[in-house]
Design a protein around this motif. Structure first.
Motif, PDB file in Angstrom:
ATOM      1  N   TYR A 144      -8.262   0.634   4.208  1.00 28.51           N
ATOM      2  CA  TYR A 144      -7.116   1.371   4.731  1.00 28.51           C
ATOM      3  C   TYR A 144      -7.583   2.748   5.199  1.00 28.51           C
ATOM      4  O   TYR A 144      -8.257   3.466   4.457  1.00 28.51           O
ATOM      5  CB  TYR A 144      -6.039   1.536   3.669  1.00 28.51           C
ATOM      6  CG  TYR A 144      -5.557   0.228   3.077  1.00 28.51           C
ATOM      7  CD1 TYR A 144      -4.457  -0.440   3.599  1.00 28.51           C
ATOM      8  CD2 TYR A 144      -6.220  -0.345   1.997  1.00 28.51           C
ATOM      9  CE1 TYR A 144      -4.023  -1.640   3.059  1.00 28.51           C
ATOM     10  CE2 TYR A 144      -5.788  -1.551   1.450  1.00 28.51           C
ATOM     11  CZ  TYR A 144      -4.691  -2.187   1.985  1.00 28.51           C
ATOM     12  OH  TYR A 144      -4.278  -3.381   1.453  1.00 28.51           O
ATOM     13  N   ILE A 149      -4.828  -0.665   9.020  1.00 30.36           N
ATOM     14  CA  ILE A 149      -5.157  -1.687   8.033  1.00 30.36           C
ATOM     15  C   ILE A 149      -6.254  -2.559   8.626  1.00 30.36           C
ATOM     16  O   ILE A 149      -6.050  -3.228   9.644  1.00 30.36           O
ATOM     17  CB  ILE A 149      -3.929  -2.542   7.666  1.00 30.36           C
ATOM     18  CG1 ILE A 149      -2.810  -1.645   7.115  1.00 30.36           C
ATOM     19  CG2 ILE A 149      -4.306  -3.610   6.650  1.00 30.36           C
ATOM     20  CD1 ILE A 149      -1.516  -2.385   6.840  1.00 30.36           C
ATOM     21  N   VAL A 154       0.875  -1.163   0.000  1.00 28.63           N
ATOM     22  CA  VAL A 154       0.000   0.000   0.000  1.00 28.63           C
ATOM     23  C   VAL A 154       0.921   1.225   0.000  1.00 28.63           C
ATOM     24  O   VAL A 154       1.924   1.275   0.732  1.00 28.63           O
ATOM     25  CB  VAL A 154      -0.962   0.004   1.207  1.00 28.63           C
ATOM     26  CG1 VAL A 154      -0.229  -0.079   2.535  1.00 28.63           C
ATOM     27  CG2 VAL A 154      -1.864   1.233   1.173  1.00 28.63           C
ATOM     28  N   THR A 181       1.697  -4.732   3.059  1.00 26.26           N
ATOM     29  CA  THR A 181       0.403  -4.861   3.727  1.00 26.26           C
ATOM     30  C   THR A 181       0.389  -5.955   4.780  1.00 26.26           C
ATOM     31  O   THR A 181      -0.149  -5.764   5.879  1.00 26.26           O
ATOM     32  CB  THR A 181      -0.702  -5.137   2.684  1.00 26.26           C
ATOM     33  OG1 THR A 181      -0.711  -4.081   1.727  1.00 26.26           O
ATOM     34  CG2 THR A 181      -2.062  -5.225   3.351  1.00 26.26           C
ATOM     35  N   HIS A 188      -8.905  -5.502   1.992  1.00 26.91           N
ATOM     36  CA  HIS A 188      -8.607  -4.608   3.110  1.00 26.91           C
ATOM     37  C   HIS A 188      -9.237  -3.229   2.923  1.00 26.91           C
ATOM     38  O   HIS A 188      -9.461  -2.772   1.801  1.00 26.91           O
ATOM     39  CB  HIS A 188      -7.090  -4.433   3.280  1.00 26.91           C
ATOM     40  CG  HIS A 188      -6.384  -5.666   3.738  1.00 26.91           C
ATOM     41  ND1 HIS A 188      -5.818  -6.563   2.865  1.00 26.91           N
ATOM     42  CD2 HIS A 188      -6.168  -6.165   4.985  1.00 26.91           C
ATOM     43  CE1 HIS A 188      -5.273  -7.552   3.545  1.00 26.91           C
ATOM     44  NE2 HIS A 188      -5.475  -7.340   4.826  1.00 26.91           N
TER      45      HIS A 188
END
Length: 608
Positions: A572, A584, A282, A300, A570
C-alpha cells in the motif's frame, strides 16, 4: 450419465462464478495447472472416469468400464483437449525460458544458471516423451489400446518419472553444499537482467511455472501408471506427497515475487499520513491538509471507502500499531500542543474509539512540546519514544495493552539530536531489547543503541556514521533476526542480531534518503524521503541475498508515495505533499494461488 450435458452445465457455472472456472475456460497457466490438480485429486479419491483424468490408460487399455461407451469416448476427447492445452502452455513457457536464458548468460552468474537448466534437459525430455505417448492414447477408441504397449509405458513411468520429479524439486529448492538452488539463482540473475520490476516479475513467473508445469505432467503420468497397475492407493500417496513438495516450492518462490502491480487506487480529499492493513480492510490516517484529521476505512478488494472516523482535538495523528483487532494511534492535541493522546480504536467496517491515554512531557510553556520518534509492539506492550523539547534525554512510554494503562517509563538522560519519526520509524523491539538509531550527545556520533528493557541499561553501542550527505530520518525494521536501517544517509545497513553486539553484514549505497523500509522475503521496499526533490516519493525495490549483496530498481507509483505498508498479499502506498491518493499494489501473478491443500501422508508410503 451424460458427459456433454455435465460439461455444458459446468461451463455455465463458470460464467457465473469465474473464480471456479473450468480448465478450458481459463487462459492463465496458474488457473490451468490448478484445474488439473483439482481433477487429479478427484481421480485419486474416486474411480469415476467422467473426466478421464488419471484413467486414460485404463479406458483405452482395459475397456470402457461401467459407463456407456459413448460417454467414455466423450470423456477421452475432453481429456485429449485438456492434454493439448497443458502441452501448449508448457511449450510456450519453454520457448520464453530459452529466450530469457540467452539474455541471462551475459549477466554475472548467468552462465551458472544456464548450466543448471541444461542439467535438467534430460529429465524434461523423459517427461515429455511419456506425456506425448499418453496424448496419443487419449485419441484411441475405448478399449482399443495395446495392452503390451500399455504395460511397457506404465513400467517406464514407474521406473523413471518419480526420479525426474524429484530431480526438478531438488534443483528448485535444494541447497547443495556451498551452492545455491535454481529458484534463488534464477531470480537473482533475472533481477539484474530485467529492465524494470514488472519485467522481472514476468521473467521469474515464466521460469518457475515451466518447471512447475513439468512436475504437473510428471504427476499425471505417475497417477496414470499406478491406476493402470491396479494400485490406486499408491497413486493417492504420490499425489499427496508430490503436491506437498510443489507447495514447498511455491513457499520458497514467493520470497522473490514483487508486490508491485497496480491493482487499484482511490482518490481522497486529503493526503495519506499512515497506513494500517488488517483483514479485509486497510485503515488510513489522513489529514495534514484538513482541519480535522481522519481515520478512514477502505475495503481492499474494490478500494471502496466504508467509513470516516473523526478523532477529536487532533493536530497530527499517527497510527502506532495493531494487535488483536485494535489500532493504537498517537495524536498531538490541537488545543494543547504539549499533550499527546494514545487512542485505542476497535477496528472493523465502522471503527470506534474505546480508550484514550494522555501524556504531557516535562518542561514548561511552549517547551513542553515533544516529538514522537518511534514505536513498536512486543508481546502485550506498546513502546512509544518521545523526545521532549528543552529537556535532556528521551522517554519511552510503556503501555500494557491488556489493561490499556501506562507502566513505568523508560527514561534515558542522554540527549539525542535526531532519531526516527512517525513516518520513518526509529524504534524497534525484539526479545526484550530496544533498538534505536540516533545521534547521541554522549557519543558525538550516530549510533545504533541496544537497550535491555528489564535492566533499563544500554548494552551495546554500534557506531554508524553517515557515509553520504545527511538526510532527515533513520528508519529501522526487523525481519527475523536481521535489523535493516539507515543512519540519515543513503546507505542501507543490515545487522545480524544473533551476534552480540549486532554485527554489520551489509552496507550498500542505494542513492536515496530512506523514509520506510519493508522487508518481504528476498525483496526490500523503500520509499524516498518526501523532502528530497529529485527522488521525492520514489519506490526502490531491492533484491538482496546475504552472500551476494543487492541489486536495485527504482519505480514511480503515481506521482510518488510518502507512506508505505504491506500485508501478506498487497503493498500500500499513500500520497502526501499535495497528492491525495491511496495506491493498492499486489502480485502480477499471485503465487499463493498455487498452494493446494493435501491430506497427510505417512512417511515411507511411496514405492522405493
Amino acid at each position: 450419465m451424460n458427459i456433454e450435458k455435465e460439461m455444458e452445465a459446468l461451463f455455465a457455472l463458470q460464467k457465473e462464478q469465474p473464480q471456479q472456472r473450468a480448465l478450458l475456460a481459463g487462459d492463465k497457466d496458474t488457473d490451468i495447472f490448478q484445474s488439473i490438480l483439482g481433477d487429479l485429486k478427484d481421480a485419486v479419491i474416486s474411480k469415476v472416469k467422467k473426466k478421464a483424468t488419471g484413467w486414460i490408460m485404463n479406458l483405452v487399455g482395459l475397456g470402457p468400464g461401467p459407463e456407456p461407451k459413448d460417454e467414455v469416448k466423450e470423456a477421452l476427447e475432453k481429456q485429449y483437449q485438456e492434454l493439448k492445452v497443458i502441452e501448449g502452455k508448457i511449450d510456450a513457457l519453454s520457448s520464453k525460458l530459452n529466450e530469457a536464458i540467452e539474455v541471462f548468460k551475459t549477466e554475472i552468474d548467468g552462465a551458472k544458471y544456464y548450466t543448471a537448466t541444461q542439467a535438467l534437459n534430460p529429465v524434461a525430455a523423459n517427461i515429455d516423451a511419456a506425456f506425448e505417448r499418453l496424448q496419443m492414447y487419449a485419441r484411441l477408441e475405448p478399449g482399443a489400446g495395446s495392452k503390451l504397449e500399455m504395460d511397457e509405458l506404465a513400467a517406464t513411468i514407474r521406473a523413471t518419472i518419480p526420479n525426474a520429479f524429484i530431480a526438478i524439486k531438488n534443483n528448485l529448492i535444494g541447497t547443495p553444499s556451498g551452492g545455491e538452488n535454481m529458484t534463488s539463482l534464477g531470480t537473482r540473475v533475472a533481477f539484474k537482467a530485467a529492465k524494470s520490476v514488472d519485467e522481472y516479475a514476468e521473467m521469474i513467473h515464466m521460469q518457475f511455472m515451466y518447471y512447475y508445469g513439468l512436475q504437473l505432467k510428471a504427476l499425471m503420468l505417475i497417477i496414470e501408471a499406478y491406476h493402470y497397475n491396479g494400485t490406486p492407493a499408491v497413486a493417492q500417496n504420490y499425489y499427496n506427497t508430490y503436491v506437498g513438495n510443489m507447495n514447498d516450492e511455491v513457499k520458497v518462490y514467493v520470497n522473490f515475487v514483487p508486490k508491485t502491480s497496480l491493482q487499484n487506487k482511490i482518490e481522497l480529499d486529503t493526503d495519506v499520513i499512515d497506513i494500517l492493513p488488517k483483514g479485509d480492510n486497510v485503515y488510513l490516517q489522513c489529514g495534514m491538509q484538513v482541519t480535522n484529521p481522519k481515520f478512514i476505512t477502505i475495503r481492499t478488494k474494490d478500494a471502496q471507502k466504508l467509513n470516516e472516523l473523526i478523532i477529536p482535538d487532533v493536530r497530527l495523528n499517527w497510527t502506532l500499531a495493531e494487535k488483536d483487532g485494535f489500532a493504537y494511534t498517537a495524536s498531538m492535541s490541537e488545543s494543547d500542543s504539549s499533550r499527546w493522546d494514545i487512542n485505542k480504536i476497535a477496528l472493523g467496517n465502522t471503527p470506534n474509539i474505546v480508550g484514550c491515554l494522555s501524556y504531557s512531557p516535562p518542561g514548561s510553556g511552549w517547551f513542553k512540546g515533544a516529538f514522537l520518534m518511534g514505536y513498536d509492539i512486543d508481546g502485550d506492550y506498546l513502546y512509544a519514544m518521545f523526545m521532549a523539547m528543552g529537556v535532556k534525554g528521551f522517554t519511552i512510554k510503556v503501555i500494557n495493552l491488556k489493561t490499556f494503562a501506562f507502566e513505568d517509563d523508560l527514561y534515558f538522560p542522554d540527549p539525542l539530536q535526531s532519531a526516527g519519526s512517525p513516518r520513518g520509524n526509529g524504534l524497534r523491539v525484539k526479545n526484550g531489547k530496544l533498538y534505536i538509531m540516533a545521534w547521541f550527545n554522549s557519543d558525538s556520533f550516530t549510533s545504533l543503541k541496544v537497550i535491555d528493557i528489564k535492566t533499563k541499561k544500554v548494552t551495546d553501542t554500534i557506531k554508524a556514521e553517515p557515509r553520504s550527505a545527511n538526510g532527515a530520518m533513520a528508519p529501522i525494521t526487523i525481519k527475523d533476526d536481521l535489523l535493516f536501517c539507515a543512519a540519515y544517509d543513503t546507505q542501507l545497513r543490515v545487522y545480524d542480531l544473533n551476534q552480540s553486539p549486532p554485527a554489520l553484514t551489509l552496507l550498500s549505497n542505494i542513492n536515496i534518503f530512506m523514509q520506510n523500509i519493508i522487508v518481504d522475503g528476498n525483496l526490500i521496499y523503500i520509499n524516498s524521503h518526501s523532502n528530497m526533490e529529485d527522488t521525492r516519493g520514489d519506490l526502490m525495490v531491492i533484491y538482496w541475498a546475504p552472500k551476494s549483496g543487492v541489486s536495485q530498481k527504482t519505480m514511480k507509483v503515481g506521482n510518488g508515495i510518502t507512506a508505505l505498508h504491506m500485508d501478506k498479499t498487497h503493498l500500500y502506498g499513500g500520497a502526501g505533499g499535495g497528492e491525495k491518493t491511496l495506491y493498492i499494489l499486489g502480485y502480477a501473478h499471485d503465487p499463493n494461488n498455487l498452494i493446494t491443500p493435501v491430506d497427510p501422508v505417512l512417511a515411507g508410503s511411496l514405492p522405493m
